[in-house]
Design an enzyme around this catalytic site. Structure first.
Site, PDB file in Angstrom:
ATOM      1  N   ARG A 174     -49.965  70.618  11.623  1.00 60.50           N
ATOM      2  CA  ARG A 174     -49.115  71.666  11.034  1.00 60.50           C
ATOM      3  C   ARG A 174     -49.396  73.002  11.700  1.00 60.50           C
ATOM      4  O   ARG A 174     -48.496  73.795  11.936  1.00 60.50           O
ATOM      5  CB  ARG A 174     -49.378  71.775   9.536  1.00 60.50           C
ATOM      6  CG  ARG A 174     -48.888  70.603   8.713  1.00 60.50           C
ATOM      7  CD  ARG A 174     -49.088  70.894   7.226  1.00 60.50           C
ATOM      8  NE  ARG A 174     -48.800  69.728   6.413  1.00 60.50           N
ATOM      9  CZ  ARG A 174     -47.576  69.381   6.006  1.00 60.50           C
ATOM     10  NH1 ARG A 174     -46.542  70.121   6.365  1.00 60.50           N
ATOM     11  NH2 ARG A 174     -47.393  68.308   5.257  1.00 60.50           N
ATOM     12  N   PRO A 199     -51.063  74.148  14.988  1.00 59.06           N
ATOM     13  CA  PRO A 199     -51.685  73.782  16.264  1.00 59.06           C
ATOM     14  C   PRO A 199     -52.885  74.644  16.630  1.00 59.06           C
ATOM     15  O   PRO A 199     -53.799  74.161  17.312  1.00 59.06           O
ATOM     16  CB  PRO A 199     -50.538  73.966  17.264  1.00 59.06           C
ATOM     17  CG  PRO A 199     -49.293  73.723  16.456  1.00 59.06           C
ATOM     18  CD  PRO A 199     -49.598  74.318  15.110  1.00 59.06           C
ATOM     19  N   ASP A 222     -67.991  58.415   8.693  1.00 63.17           N
ATOM     20  CA  ASP A 222     -66.536  58.309   8.771  1.00 63.17           C
ATOM     21  C   ASP A 222     -66.104  57.744  10.120  1.00 63.17           C
ATOM     22  O   ASP A 222     -65.135  56.984  10.201  1.00 63.17           O
ATOM     23  CB  ASP A 222     -65.884  59.676   8.558  1.00 63.17           C
ATOM     24  CG  ASP A 222     -65.919  60.140   7.110  1.00 63.17           C
ATOM     25  OD1 ASP A 222     -66.014  59.273   6.216  1.00 63.17           O
ATOM     26  OD2 ASP A 222     -65.858  61.363   6.879  1.00 63.17           O
ATOM     27  N   GLY A 265     -53.044  65.516  11.866  1.00 65.58           N
ATOM     28  CA  GLY A 265     -53.916  66.392  11.102  1.00 65.58           C
ATOM     29  C   GLY A 265     -54.985  66.992  11.995  1.00 65.58           C
ATOM     30  O   GLY A 265     -55.224  66.515  13.119  1.00 65.58           O
ATOM     31  N   ALA A 283     -55.883  57.556   6.441  1.00 63.66           N
ATOM     32  CA  ALA A 283     -57.109  57.798   5.679  1.00 63.66           C
ATOM     33  C   ALA A 283     -56.835  57.970   4.193  1.00 63.66           C
ATOM     34  O   ALA A 283     -57.732  57.787   3.370  1.00 63.66           O
ATOM     35  CB  ALA A 283     -57.833  59.028   6.226  1.00 63.66           C
ATOM     36  N   TYR A 289     -55.302  56.887   0.526  1.00 60.98           N
ATOM     37  CA  TYR A 289     -55.090  55.579  -0.104  1.00 60.98           C
ATOM     38  C   TYR A 289     -54.532  55.670  -1.517  1.00 60.98           C
ATOM     39  O   TYR A 289     -54.347  54.643  -2.181  1.00 60.98           O
ATOM     40  CB  TYR A 289     -56.383  54.756  -0.119  1.00 60.98           C
ATOM     41  CG  TYR A 289     -57.582  55.420  -0.768  1.00 60.98           C
ATOM     42  CD1 TYR A 289     -57.760  55.394  -2.147  1.00 60.98           C
ATOM     43  CD2 TYR A 289     -58.551  56.045   0.002  1.00 60.98           C
ATOM     44  CE1 TYR A 289     -58.873  55.981  -2.738  1.00 60.98           C
ATOM     45  CE2 TYR A 289     -59.656  56.637  -0.570  1.00 60.98           C
ATOM     46  CZ  TYR A 289     -59.814  56.598  -1.944  1.00 60.98           C
ATOM     47  OH  TYR A 289     -60.920  57.182  -2.529  1.00 60.98           O
ATOM     48  N   LYS A 305     -68.344  68.649   3.465  1.00 58.21           N
ATOM     49  CA  LYS A 305     -68.911  68.041   4.668  1.00 58.21           C
ATOM     50  C   LYS A 305     -69.497  69.071   5.624  1.00 58.21           C
ATOM     51  O   LYS A 305     -70.521  68.818   6.265  1.00 58.21           O
ATOM     52  CB  LYS A 305     -67.858  67.181   5.369  1.00 58.21           C
ATOM     53  CG  LYS A 305     -67.432  65.975   4.549  1.00 58.21           C
ATOM     54  CD  LYS A 305     -66.389  65.146   5.251  1.00 58.21           C
ATOM     55  CE  LYS A 305     -65.928  63.981   4.386  1.00 58.21           C
ATOM     56  NZ  LYS A 305     -64.911  63.148   5.065  1.00 58.21           N
ATOM     57  N   GLY A 357     -58.167  68.531  10.451  1.00 63.07           N
ATOM     58  CA  GLY A 357     -59.356  68.862   9.678  1.00 63.07           C
ATOM     59  C   GLY A 357     -60.575  68.088  10.140  1.00 63.07           C
ATOM     60  O   GLY A 357     -60.625  67.538  11.246  1.00 63.07           O
TER      61      GLY A 357
END
Length: 282
Positions: A155, A157, A107, A130, A218, A220, A70, A132
C-alpha cells in the site's frame, strides 16, 4: 546445542490476543512429550512490554510474541538467531539466561514448512503482498527456498524500502510495486502478509491471482480470505496462515524444550500430529 532454559511457565503475548491458537498448539505438544508445563495467553501492548517482561520470575521458561511486540522483543534480546537478525523481528523469547533473553524468529521457518507440506520446496520468482514485519520474514523464507527475484506489492511503497535492502543483503533482487494497477511477470508463489479481513480494491485480487502461483496467506480468520477466494476462483488451493502458525509453533516448541531451533524433538512426528489435531478440533 544451547542448554534448554529452566522454568515451567510459558505464554503468548500480543494485542489483540484472545484469538490466539498458540495455547492449544503448545499444550498438545507438551502433553505428547510428557511435560507438565503451563502455557497461557496475555494481552500486552507495546507500551507495557518492557515492564511486563521485567516482572517475570525464574518460573518462566519463555514467551511466544505476536503483533505488535515483535520489534520490542527484538530490542529486548541481547542474543538473537540469524533469522531474527535479518528481519529485525523476534517472535520467540527464551528466558532464564544470565545475559538476558535469547530471541528467535520462527515465522521464517513457519513459511518454509507450510509450503513444504504442499510439496513446494524450491522457487525462482516470488511475490510478497504487504511490507510489515511478516513481509521481512517472507523475504528471508523465499530466499532460503531459492528465490532470486521477489516482487513486493505494498500500500505504501516507501515502507517497503527496507525489504529492498534486505534483499541486497541476501543476494536476492527485490522490486516494489504499489497495491493497485498492474504487477510484474508471473511468479511461482505468493505470500500475503496483510491483516486479517483485508479486502483489496476493485479486481486487484484477481490480478494478483492470475500468474501468482501457489498462495500462502498469513491470515486465517476469516477463511477463505479475500485473496484466498480469488485463488479458488482460478482453481487454486490457497494455504491458510494456520499452516504457517503450526510450523512456526513446532519450532518454538523445539526451542523451549531443547534450547536449539535445529534440534528435533523426541517423538517430533507425534507432537506435530497432536498439534495439527488440536487446530482441526478448535
Amino acid at each position: 546445542m544451547t542448554p534448554p532454559p529452566t522454568g515451567t511457565r510459558l505464554a503468548v503475548w500480543g494485542d489483540p490476543i484472545a484469538h490466539s491458537r498458540s495455547p492449544q498448539l503448545h499444550g498438545a505438544a507438551y502433553a505428547v512429550l510428557g511435560l507438565d508445563w503451563t502455557y497461557e495467553r496475555r494481552r500486552v501492548d507495546a507500551r507495557e512490554f518492557d515492564a511486563a517482561l521485567a516482572e517475570l520470575g525464574p518460573q518462566w521458561r519463555g514467551l511466544s510474541v505476536t503483533m505488535p511486540l515483535k520489534e520490542r522483543a527484538f530490542s529486548a534480546s541481547p542474543t538473537r538467531d540469524r533469522r531474527a537478525e535479518l528481519t529485525g523481528a523476534v517472535n520467540t523469547l527464551v528466558l532464564g539466561d544470565e545475559d538476558g533473553p535469547r530471541g528467535f524468529n520462527t515465522d521464517v521457518g513457519g513459511i518454509v514448512g507450510a509450503f513444504g507440506d504442499r510439496g513446494v520446496e524450491r522457487v525462482e520468482a516470488a511475490r510478497v503482498i504487504g511490507a510489515g514485519s511478516t513481509a521481512s520474514s517472507a523475504v528471508v523464507a523465499l530466499q532460503e527456498m531459492g528465490a532470486r527475484q521477489i516482487e513486493v506489492v505494498a500500500r505504501r511503497p516507501d515502507r517497503a524500502a527496507t525489504l529492498v535492502h534486505l534483499g541486497d543483503a541476501l543476494g536476492t533482487r527485490v522490486s516494489i510495486h504499489p497495491l493497485s494497477g498492474t504487477v510484474g511477470r508471473p511468479v511461482d508463489v505468493t505470500v500475503a502478509t496483510l491483516p486479517s479481513g483485508t479486502e483489496l480494491p476493485g479486481s486487484f485480487a484477481d490480478v494478483l491471482a492470475e500468474g501468482g502461483g501457489a498462495l500462502l496467506d498469513a491470515a486465517y480468520a476469516p477463511w477463505p480470505s479475500h485473496l484466498g477466494t480469488a485463488w479458488e476462483r482460478r482453481g487454486g488451493a490457497p494455504i491458510s496462515g494456520v499452516e504457517m502458525l503450526l510450523h512456526q509453533a513446532l519450532l518454538q516448541v523445539r526451542i523451549f524444550v531443547t534450547g536449539d531451533v535445529e534440534a528435533p524433538l523426541p517423538d517430533e512426528p507425534l507432537a506435530l500430529a497432536a498439534m495439527r489435531a488440536a487446530l482441526m478440533g478448535d
